[in-house]
Design an enzyme around this catalytic site. Structure first.
Site, PDB file in Angstrom:
ATOM      1  N   GLU A 100       0.837  -1.195   0.000  1.00  0.00           N
ATOM      2  CA  GLU A 100       0.000   0.000   0.000  1.00  0.00           C
ATOM      3  C   GLU A 100       0.874   1.247   0.000  1.00  0.00           C
ATOM      4  O   GLU A 100       0.392   2.352   0.210  1.00  0.00           O
ATOM      5  CB  GLU A 100      -0.965   0.001   1.194  1.00  0.00           C
ATOM      6  N   CYS A 111      -3.717  -2.941   4.177  1.00  0.00           N
ATOM      7  CA  CYS A 111      -2.901  -4.073   4.602  1.00  0.00           C
ATOM      8  C   CYS A 111      -3.344  -5.390   3.969  1.00  0.00           C
ATOM      9  O   CYS A 111      -2.778  -6.440   4.258  1.00  0.00           O
ATOM     10  CB  CYS A 111      -2.918  -4.199   6.118  1.00  0.00           C
ATOM     11  N   THR A 155       2.624   3.384  15.863  1.00  0.00           N
ATOM     12  CA  THR A 155       2.147   2.138  15.262  1.00  0.00           C
ATOM     13  C   THR A 155       2.695   1.953  13.841  1.00  0.00           C
ATOM     14  O   THR A 155       2.116   1.251  13.033  1.00  0.00           O
ATOM     15  CB  THR A 155       0.600   2.042  15.268  1.00  0.00           C
ATOM     16  N   SER A 197     -11.145   2.706  13.090  1.00  0.00           N
ATOM     17  CA  SER A 197     -10.411   1.585  12.498  1.00  0.00           C
ATOM     18  C   SER A 197     -10.377   0.384  13.445  1.00  0.00           C
ATOM     19  O   SER A 197     -10.443  -0.765  13.002  1.00  0.00           O
ATOM     20  CB  SER A 197      -8.993   2.002  12.101  1.00  0.00           C
ATOM     21  N   HIS A 211      -3.567 -10.116  11.573  1.00  0.00           N
ATOM     22  CA  HIS A 211      -2.933  -8.879  11.131  1.00  0.00           C
ATOM     23  C   HIS A 211      -2.699  -8.039  12.389  1.00  0.00           C
ATOM     24  O   HIS A 211      -3.597  -7.882  13.212  1.00  0.00           O
ATOM     25  CB  HIS A 211      -3.848  -8.127  10.155  1.00  0.00           C
ATOM     26  N   LYS A 214      -7.164  -8.102  21.964  1.00  0.00           N
ATOM     27  CA  LYS A 214      -8.608  -7.849  21.958  1.00  0.00           C
ATOM     28  C   LYS A 214      -9.309  -8.731  20.936  1.00  0.00           C
ATOM     29  O   LYS A 214     -10.444  -9.163  21.155  1.00  0.00           O
ATOM     30  CB  LYS A 214      -8.891  -6.376  21.640  1.00  0.00           C
TER      31      LYS A 214
HETATM   32  N1  ACO Z   1       0.069   2.598  30.575  1.00  0.00           N
HETATM   33  C1  ACO Z   1      -0.622   1.541  30.092  1.00  0.00           C
HETATM   34  N2  ACO Z   1      -1.611   1.662  29.162  1.00  0.00           N
HETATM   35  C2  ACO Z   1      -1.896   2.899  28.713  1.00  0.00           C
HETATM   36  C3  ACO Z   1      -1.223   4.041  29.188  1.00  0.00           C
HETATM   37  C4  ACO Z   1      -0.192   3.849  30.156  1.00  0.00           C
HETATM   38  N3  ACO Z   1       0.499   4.869  30.642  1.00  0.00           N
HETATM   39  N4  ACO Z   1      -1.735   5.122  28.561  1.00  0.00           N
HETATM   40  C5  ACO Z   1      -2.690   4.667  27.710  1.00  0.00           C
HETATM   41  N5  ACO Z   1      -2.792   3.324  27.808  1.00  0.00           N
HETATM   42  C6  ACO Z   1      -3.665   2.436  27.043  1.00  0.00           C
HETATM   43  C7  ACO Z   1      -5.057   2.912  26.813  1.00  0.00           C
HETATM   44  O1  ACO Z   1      -5.900   2.576  27.892  1.00  0.00           O
HETATM   45  C8  ACO Z   1      -5.423   2.163  25.542  1.00  0.00           C
HETATM   46  O2  ACO Z   1      -5.688   0.818  25.819  1.00  0.00           O
HETATM   47  P1  ACO Z   1      -7.149   0.241  25.596  1.00  0.00           P
HETATM   48  O3  ACO Z   1      -7.440   0.342  24.127  1.00  0.00           O
HETATM   49  O4  ACO Z   1      -7.076  -1.170  26.049  1.00  0.00           O
HETATM   50  O5  ACO Z   1      -8.027   1.105  26.423  1.00  0.00           O
HETATM   51  C9  ACO Z   1      -4.120   2.147  24.767  1.00  0.00           C
HETATM   52  O6  ACO Z   1      -3.099   2.392  25.740  1.00  0.00           O
HETATM   53  C10 ACO Z   1      -4.020   3.198  23.690  1.00  0.00           C
HETATM   54  O7  ACO Z   1      -4.353   4.425  24.259  1.00  0.00           O
HETATM   55  P2  ACO Z   1      -5.376   5.388  23.540  1.00  0.00           P
HETATM   56  O8  ACO Z   1      -5.562   6.607  24.345  1.00  0.00           O
HETATM   57  O9  ACO Z   1      -6.578   4.626  23.107  1.00  0.00           O
HETATM   58  O10 ACO Z   1      -4.449   5.707  22.270  1.00  0.00           O
HETATM   59  P3  ACO Z   1      -4.661   6.780  21.163  1.00  0.00           P
HETATM   60  O11 ACO Z   1      -6.096   7.032  20.892  1.00  0.00           O
HETATM   61  O12 ACO Z   1      -3.795   7.930  21.481  1.00  0.00           O
HETATM   62  O13 ACO Z   1      -4.037   5.989  19.878  1.00  0.00           O
HETATM   63  C11 ACO Z   1      -4.552   4.333  18.194  1.00  0.00           C
HETATM   64  C12 ACO Z   1      -4.204   4.599  19.653  1.00  0.00           C
HETATM   65  C13 ACO Z   1      -5.968   4.855  17.914  1.00  0.00           C
HETATM   66  C14 ACO Z   1      -4.468   2.846  17.945  1.00  0.00           C
HETATM   67  C15 ACO Z   1      -3.534   5.077  17.284  1.00  0.00           C
HETATM   68  O14 ACO Z   1      -2.246   4.614  17.562  1.00  0.00           O
HETATM   69  C16 ACO Z   1      -3.806   4.893  15.803  1.00  0.00           C
HETATM   70  O15 ACO Z   1      -4.619   5.593  15.224  1.00  0.00           O
HETATM   71  N6  ACO Z   1      -3.089   3.941  15.136  1.00  0.00           N
HETATM   72  C17 ACO Z   1      -3.258   3.668  13.690  1.00  0.00           C
HETATM   73  C18 ACO Z   1      -4.566   2.966  13.358  1.00  0.00           C
HETATM   74  C19 ACO Z   1      -4.514   1.467  13.498  1.00  0.00           C
HETATM   75  O16 ACO Z   1      -3.474   0.872  13.584  1.00  0.00           O
HETATM   76  N7  ACO Z   1      -5.695   0.822  13.460  1.00  0.00           N
HETATM   77  C20 ACO Z   1      -5.778  -0.632  13.502  1.00  0.00           C
HETATM   78  C21 ACO Z   1      -6.462  -1.277  12.331  1.00  0.00           C
HETATM   79  S1  ACO Z   1      -6.151  -0.468  10.808  1.00  0.00           S
HETATM   80  C22 ACO Z   1      -4.501  -0.702  10.355  1.00  0.00           C
HETATM   81  O17 ACO Z   1      -3.989  -1.802  10.392  1.00  0.00           O
HETATM   82  C23 ACO Z   1      -3.700   0.423   9.904  1.00  0.00           C
END
Ligand code: ACO
Length: 448
Positions: free
Chosen positions: A82, A116, A158, A208, A246, A255
């Protein structure tokens, strides 16, 4: 052809990486957010001398050489990616010099793209070809190659980068159970790349995550339905020795497995014991939408699924945790982790794989391990991939330098008329690297 599947594989990831713990400090994120919250340890990235083309040149030449495959024996070459470098010219064509050198230009296949998922589309094309009447007796070769980079912000940790090559043919040590594929395809804007001037995606992170889990549910339902239709009995997680996902980041994999476990519970499947059933009973009346939002369900199902996760999923997580999201290569890097960890005990085992590409397209499919003669034995495949050594010999780069590199790459993306530093001191011998993009946007590579 019979018993069509994966005969051999190799993986390449850049030797340059950044520790997630260091990224937390650098980004001012709370301690543990990336390492525990996302479940990631380390992230590989391309410096200015590497890209998806150089990585795929490296992995293809390495596979042919290490398994002693004559380039004339390849009849189909499919690339999943991609990472768009050219809107017309496929990455596949950049690989052709490896085959033209011995006079083989009779090779079908071009690139497949949908986030992906492109690697899985490429894989199915090759498997279907070998199983079809147009097969000419030669091997198929699948290449998944991506550099996952995000703009500054919550998605940046990520990222990742890698290329994987899979050799496809009959009498394979890893045989597809092609009858049992279950797919889910739908139109959503969860992650996409509408800005053609930028390598970065537009991403709705939360959406996502939900789309991924909804696609997982739907694929599992289809998969179980097909299994039951052909086998005349219910499918449950007990029928899979390993489940490979994936892996955008490890927390989503945790999860996902507990989500499958919850599905089995709702289906009253044999994989869920009485204690787990009781713990999950309060959630059985939730609507689909409510169940994706329920933190209590997430917690409870993760807890009861944990012992099974440790056995069926944990051995698949090494490379994705260490290298990051490799987009098209991510699922197959998880699969490579399983071979790396368990090659001596996989014979006869069934593996379920879940491929997800945003936008979206997803498939769950199955394969079985089936012995394998040298050089296509699992122990030889593990030895050739040499994952532990490749991980250990990497160079940790400071977050500041990583950010600086991404800034440079932002300028280089879509640019012409530049030469790279040609500094390949960190690359292993045999690695291809980018030397120049000329005034006509033509790209030049060299081999170390
Ligand atoms: N210690 C331990 N855990 C923590 C801490 C800490 N200090 N701070 C946060 N966390 C946890 C949160 O509780 C959360 O866990 P949970 O989901 O079990 O509740 C996790 O860490 C992530 O924290 P969020 O606040 O949800 O993270 P944020 O919203 O800032 O970003 C996200 C996470 C949305 C995954 C971002 O990295 C992203 O957009 N990534 C790209 C999209 C992606 O990969 N999507 C997946 C499918 S699509 C694809 O493959 C591209």
């Amino acid at each position: 052809a019979k018993n069509v599947g994966i005969l051999a594989m190799d993986i390449y990831f850049p030797p340059t990486c950044v520790q997630q713990e260091a990224m937390e400090v650098h980004d001012g994120a709370s301690k543990g957010k990336y390492t525990i919250g996302l479940g990631q340890d380390c992230m590989a990235f391309c410096t200015e001398v590497e890209d998806v083309i150089s990585m795929s040149l490296t992995v293809v030449s390495s596979l042919l050489e290490k398994y002693g495959i004559d380039a004339k024996q390849i009849g189909r070459l499919e690339v999943g990616s991609e990472t768009v470098i050219d809107k017309s010219k496929s990455i596949k064509t950049f690989l052709m010099p490896l085959f033209e050198a011995c006079g083989n230009t009779d090779i079908e296949g071009v690139d497949s793209t949908n986030a992906c998922y492109g690697g899985t589309a490429a894989l199915f094309n090759c498997v279907n070809w070998v199983e079809s009447s147009s097969w000419d007796g030669r091997y198929g070769l699948v290449v998944c190659t991506d550099s996952a980079v995000y703009a500054e912000g919550p998605a940046r940790p990520t990222g990742g980068a890698a290329a994987i090559a899979l050799l496809i043919g009959p009498d394979a040590p890893m045989v597809f159970e092609s009858k049992f594929r279950g797919s889910h395809m739908s139109h959503v804007y969860d992650f996409y790349k509408p800005n053609l001037a930028s390598e970065y995606p537009v991403v709705d992170g939360k959406l996502s995550q939900t789309c991924y889990l909804m696609a997982l549910d739907s694929c599992y339902k289809q998969f179980c339905h097909k299994y039951e239709k052909f086998e005349g009995k219910q499918f449950s997680l007990s029928d899979a020795d390993y489940v490979v996902f994936h892996s955008p980041y490890n927390k989503l994999v945790q999860k996902s497995f507990s989500r499958l476990f919850f599905n089995d519970c709702l289906r009253n499947a044999s994989s869920v014991d009485e204690v787990a059933k009781e713990k999950l009973a309060p959630f059985s009346s939730l609507s689909g939408d409510e169940s994706y939002q329920s933190r209590d369900l997430e917690k409870a199902s993760q807890q009861v699924a944990k012992p099974m996760y440790d056995v069926k999923v944990q051995p698949t997580t090494l490379i994705p945790k260490q290298v990051g999201n490799m987009y098209t290569a991510s699922l197959y890097a998880a699969f490579a982790s399983l071979i790396n960890n368990k090659h001596s005990s996989l014979d006869g085992n069934r593996v379920i794989l879940f491929s997800y590409g945003s936008g979206l397209s997803a498939t769950m499919f199955s394969l079985k391990f089936n012995g394998g003669k040298h050089p296509f034995s699992l122990s030889n495949i593990a030895a050739i991939m040499n994952v532990d050594k490749k991980l250990k010999s990497r160079h940790e780069i400071a977050p500041e330098k990583f950010v600086e590199t991404l800034k440079l790459m932002e300028h280089r993306y879509g640019a012409k008329d530049f030469v790279t530093s040609k500094d390949c001191s960190l690359l292993a011998p045999g690695t291809y690297y980018l030397t120049e993009v000329d005034s006509m946007y033509r790209r030049f590579y060299a081999k170390k």
